[in-house]
Design a protein around this motif. Structure first.
Motif, PDB file in Angstrom:
ATOM      1  N   LYS A 188      15.671  -5.034  -8.068  1.00 17.00           N
ATOM      2  CA  LYS A 188      15.173  -4.904  -9.442  1.00 17.00           C
ATOM      3  C   LYS A 188      13.784  -4.275  -9.530  1.00 17.00           C
ATOM      4  CE  LYS A 188      18.235  -8.147 -11.726  1.00 17.00           C
ATOM      5  NZ  LYS A 188      18.399  -9.199 -12.737  1.00 17.00           N
ATOM      6  N   HIS A 189      13.343  -3.590  -8.472  1.00 18.02           N
ATOM      7  CA  HIS A 189      12.194  -2.691  -8.600  1.00 18.02           C
ATOM      8  C   HIS A 189      12.673  -1.429  -9.322  1.00 18.02           C
ATOM      9  CE1 HIS A 189       9.340  -4.445  -5.312  1.00 18.02           C
ATOM     10  NE2 HIS A 189       9.944  -5.390  -5.996  1.00 18.02           N
ATOM     11  N   HIS A 190      11.739  -0.567  -9.695  1.00 19.64           N
ATOM     12  CA  HIS A 190      12.071   0.503 -10.632  1.00 19.64           C
ATOM     13  C   HIS A 190      11.969   1.910 -10.060  1.00 19.64           C
ATOM     14  CE1 HIS A 190      11.361  -2.882 -13.350  1.00 19.64           C
ATOM     15  NE2 HIS A 190      11.973  -2.193 -14.298  1.00 19.64           N
ATOM     16  N   ILE A 191      12.834   2.781 -10.569  1.00 14.16           N
ATOM     17  CA  ILE A 191      12.659   4.230 -10.497  1.00 14.16           C
ATOM     18  C   ILE A 191      12.528   4.682 -11.945  1.00 14.16           C
ATOM     19  CG2 ILE A 191      13.709   6.449  -9.934  1.00 14.16           C
ATOM     20  CD1 ILE A 191      15.131   5.168  -7.607  1.00 14.16           C
ATOM     21  N   GLY A 192      11.329   5.082 -12.321  1.00 13.56           N
ATOM     22  CA  GLY A 192      11.080   5.372 -13.729  1.00 13.56           C
ATOM     23  C   GLY A 192      11.259   4.109 -14.550  1.00 13.56           C
TER      24      GLY A 192
ATOM     25  N   LEU B  34       0.815  -1.215   0.000  1.00 22.60           N
ATOM     26  CA  LEU B  34       0.000   0.000   0.000  1.00 22.60           C
ATOM     27  C   LEU B  34       0.853   1.271   0.000  1.00 22.60           C
ATOM     28  CD1 LEU B  34      -2.895   1.059  -0.016  1.00 22.60           C
ATOM     29  CD2 LEU B  34      -2.784   1.167   2.476  1.00 22.60           C
ATOM     30  N   HIS B  35       1.827   1.369   0.884  1.00 19.82           N
ATOM     31  CA  HIS B  35       2.632   2.589   0.936  1.00 19.82           C
ATOM     32  C   HIS B  35       3.427   2.820  -0.349  1.00 19.82           C
ATOM     33  CE1 HIS B  35       2.017   4.353   4.924  1.00 19.82           C
ATOM     34  NE2 HIS B  35       1.795   3.113   5.349  1.00 19.82           N
ATOM     35  N   PRO B  36       4.141   1.816  -0.881  1.00 17.76           N
ATOM     36  CA  PRO B  36       4.858   2.063  -2.138  1.00 17.76           C
ATOM     37  C   PRO B  36       3.941   2.411  -3.308  1.00 17.76           C
ATOM     38  CG  PRO B  36       5.699   0.088  -1.056  1.00 17.76           C
ATOM     39  CD  PRO B  36       4.462   0.491  -0.313  1.00 17.76           C
ATOM     40  N   GLU B  37       2.807   1.710  -3.427  1.00 21.84           N
ATOM     41  CA  GLU B  37       1.936   1.963  -4.578  1.00 21.84           C
ATOM     42  C   GLU B  37       1.306   3.344  -4.524  1.00 21.84           C
ATOM     43  OE1 GLU B  37      -2.057   0.131  -6.752  1.00 21.84           O
ATOM     44  OE2 GLU B  37      -0.694  -1.227  -5.689  1.00 21.84           O
ATOM     45  N   THR B  38       0.829   3.748  -3.360  1.00 27.00           N
ATOM     46  CA  THR B  38       0.226   5.081  -3.273  1.00 27.00           C
ATOM     47  C   THR B  38       1.278   6.172  -3.458  1.00 27.00           C
ATOM     48  OG1 THR B  38       0.402   4.941  -0.839  1.00 27.00           O
ATOM     49  CG2 THR B  38      -1.733   4.391  -1.838  1.00 27.00           C
ATOM     50  N   CYS B  39       2.496   5.919  -3.037  1.00 28.61           N
ATOM     51  CA  CYS B  39       3.584   6.877  -3.262  1.00 28.61           C
ATOM     52  C   CYS B  39       3.858   7.019  -4.756  1.00 28.61           C
ATOM     53  CB  CYS B  39       4.843   6.424  -2.520  1.00 28.61           C
ATOM     54  SG  CYS B  39       6.257   7.534  -2.691  1.00 28.61           S
ATOM     55  N   THR B  40       3.934   5.897  -5.457  1.00 31.23           N
ATOM     56  CA  THR B  40       4.177   5.916  -6.902  1.00 31.23           C
ATOM     57  C   THR B  40       3.060   6.653  -7.642  1.00 31.23           C
ATOM     58  OG1 THR B  40       5.387   3.823  -6.793  1.00 31.23           O
ATOM     59  CG2 THR B  40       4.497   4.459  -8.933  1.00 31.23           C
TER      60      THR B  40
ATOM     61  N   ASP C   7      14.584  11.027  -3.258  1.00 22.72           N
ATOM     62  CA  ASP C   7      14.178  10.087  -4.310  1.00 22.72           C
ATOM     63  C   ASP C   7      14.409   8.651  -3.864  1.00 22.72           C
ATOM     64  OD1 ASP C   7      13.476  12.112  -6.142  1.00 22.72           O
ATOM     65  OD2 ASP C   7      15.564  12.325  -6.788  1.00 22.72           O
ATOM     66  N   ILE C   8      15.524   8.423  -3.198  1.00 24.95           N
ATOM     67  CA  ILE C   8      15.842   7.076  -2.718  1.00 24.95           C
ATOM     68  C   ILE C   8      14.891   6.682  -1.599  1.00 24.95           C
ATOM     69  CG2 ILE C   8      17.630   5.686  -1.591  1.00 24.95           C
ATOM     70  CD1 ILE C   8      19.659   7.499  -3.153  1.00 24.95           C
ATOM     71  N   ALA C   9      14.547   7.625  -0.735  1.00 26.90           N
ATOM     72  CA  ALA C   9      13.570   7.342   0.323  1.00 26.90           C
ATOM     73  C   ALA C   9      12.216   6.975  -0.276  1.00 26.90           C
ATOM     74  CB  ALA C   9      13.439   8.552   1.253  1.00 26.90           C
ATOM     75  N   ARG C  10      11.844   7.619  -1.391  1.00 31.48           N
ATOM     76  CA  ARG C  10      10.585   7.278  -2.069  1.00 31.48           C
ATOM     77  C   ARG C  10      10.643   5.851  -2.617  1.00 31.48           C
ATOM     78  NH1 ARG C  10       6.803  10.887  -4.003  1.00 31.48           N
ATOM     79  NH2 ARG C  10       6.644   9.735  -5.956  1.00 31.48           N
ATOM     80  N   PHE C  11      11.791   5.459  -3.143  1.00 27.20           N
ATOM     81  CA  PHE C  11      11.948   4.101  -3.663  1.00 27.20           C
ATOM     82  C   PHE C  11      11.717   3.067  -2.558  1.00 27.20           C
ATOM     83  CE2 PHE C  11      14.713   0.386  -4.445  1.00 27.20           C
ATOM     84  CZ  PHE C  11      14.177  -0.068  -5.635  1.00 27.20           C
ATOM     85  N   PHE C  12      12.165   3.397  -1.354  1.00 30.69           N
ATOM     86  CA  PHE C  12      12.000   2.489  -0.211  1.00 30.69           C
ATOM     87  C   PHE C  12      10.809   2.885   0.664  1.00 30.69           C
ATOM     88  CE2 PHE C  12      16.586   1.822  -1.125  1.00 30.69           C
ATOM     89  CZ  PHE C  12      16.563   0.447  -1.264  1.00 30.69           C
TER      90      PHE C  12
END
Length: 345
Positions: A286-290, A123-129, A239-244
């Protein structure tokens, strides 16, 4: 107990579920919650929502075969469902209708999940994305597995089934997948409360990265650090904090690696609050940033200190005198003096 209600939350994604939930970046397609009145030991209501994921240009199918096998979900049902933001609005209305919405003067409640992944990895990663802002109550929860292990003093717990087996409770296959998970969690929670367990120390999901400094003398636990590679060169610590997102990074816990020329080289060392958050971070390999996939590996505390602590003795002396921030300036005239640098705005 500080809260009068517990709200069981369960989700499933279009990809891997079960113990691999959240490992493959697939979107949420099932959103289920059950409200439990602790004072009266009873279920108030249970709600299930199908969720339509955003279109995936790389795949014509909505659900993977793994998802269909694990959850029994129907692809046509998911295609005709509501997007996540609409489901979250429905959740808000549910809280208000049941008198537990914190902004409407409702009774207190806290989320409860089976493990960490439903909130931290999904939930947290998807809503952030998707740039959705989650209410603060999604940043505090009880992990049923941890509460179970703590009260019954057993480590042999991997999932809901193992908790049911330990208590001698039966699985119920007469209802749909997500509702069944929530109802079985409610049965386990009911037994815990009746046996005397008190839910009084919820876990917290950090909502933002806290700035901080590291010195060469700091001791950093080897089991709390990862190295991320393949970062876009312009990536910042935020940006890195958003990835995690969803994982608790320690204060000042992002150290960007620099080339000998002082440029970012696409790597960073990240320090987490504990081993559990570090282990979840490794699952984002192997998750993504862009469009770029990011490699995530174990690293050591020494690795982190070597980067975050810097190598400049003057900088270390500055920090030891109470300095809070160091900036790097490039392109200065060779004749620039210290007083001229201080005048720069």
């Amino acid at each position: 107990m500080a809260t009068s209600h517990l709200l069981i939350f369960f989700c499933a994604t279009a990809g891997k579920n079960g113990e691999e939930l959240g490992n493959d970046e697939e979107q949420i397609v099932l959103f289920v919650y059950l409200l439990y009145d602790v004072s009266n030991c009873k279920v108030i209501a249970v709600q299930q929502h199908y969720v339509k994921p955003q279109p995936n240009e790389l795949s014509e199918t909505v659900l993977t075969e793994d998802c269909k096998l694990e959850t029994g979900l129907n692809e046509e049902v998911i295609k005709n469902a509501q997007p996540l933001e609409v489901v979250l609005d429905e959740f808000e209305r549910f809280l208000s209708a049941k008198g537990v919405h914190p902004e409407n003067g409702g009774k207190s409640f806290c989320l409860l999940t089976d493990g960490q992944s439903h909130l931290r990895q999904c939930l947290h990663p998807e809503t952030c994305t998707k740039n959705y802002s989650l209410p603060s109550y999604f940043s505090k929860f009880y992990d049923l597995r941890n509460e179970f292990k703590k009260y019954y003093k057993t480590d042999n717990i991997q999932n809901i089934k193992s908790m049911l087996d330990y208590l001698g409770l039966q699985e119920d296959h007469s209802v749909e997948y997500g509702v069944r998970q929530c109802q079985e969690m409610a049965n386990i929670m009911h037994r815990l409360i009746n046996d005397g367990h008190v839910f009084n120390s919820p876990e917290v999901v950090n909502e933002r990265l806290e700035p901080g400094i590291c010195s060469k003398s700091d001791l950093v636990d080897d089991e709390s650090v990862v190295r991320a590679r393949g970062l876009p060169w312009q990536s910042s610590d935020q940006d890195i904090a958003r990835f995690f997102k969803g994982l608790n990074i320690a204060k000042g816990g992002v150290a960007l690696c620099l080339s000998p020329q002082g440029r970012r080289n696409g790597e960073a060392l990240i320090r987490f609050d504990d081993e559990m958050n570090r282990d979840l971070a490794l699952k984002r390999h192997k998750h993504h940033i862009g469009q770029r996939y990011i490699e995530v590996y174990k690293a050591t505390g020494k690795d982190f200190v070597n980067v975050a602590g810097g190598s400049n003795t003057e900088a270390q002396a500055f920090l030891s005198r109470g300095g809070q921030i160091i900036v790097r300036m490039r392109g200065l005239p060779f004749t620039a003096t210290a007083s001229q640098v201080l005048l720069v705005r």
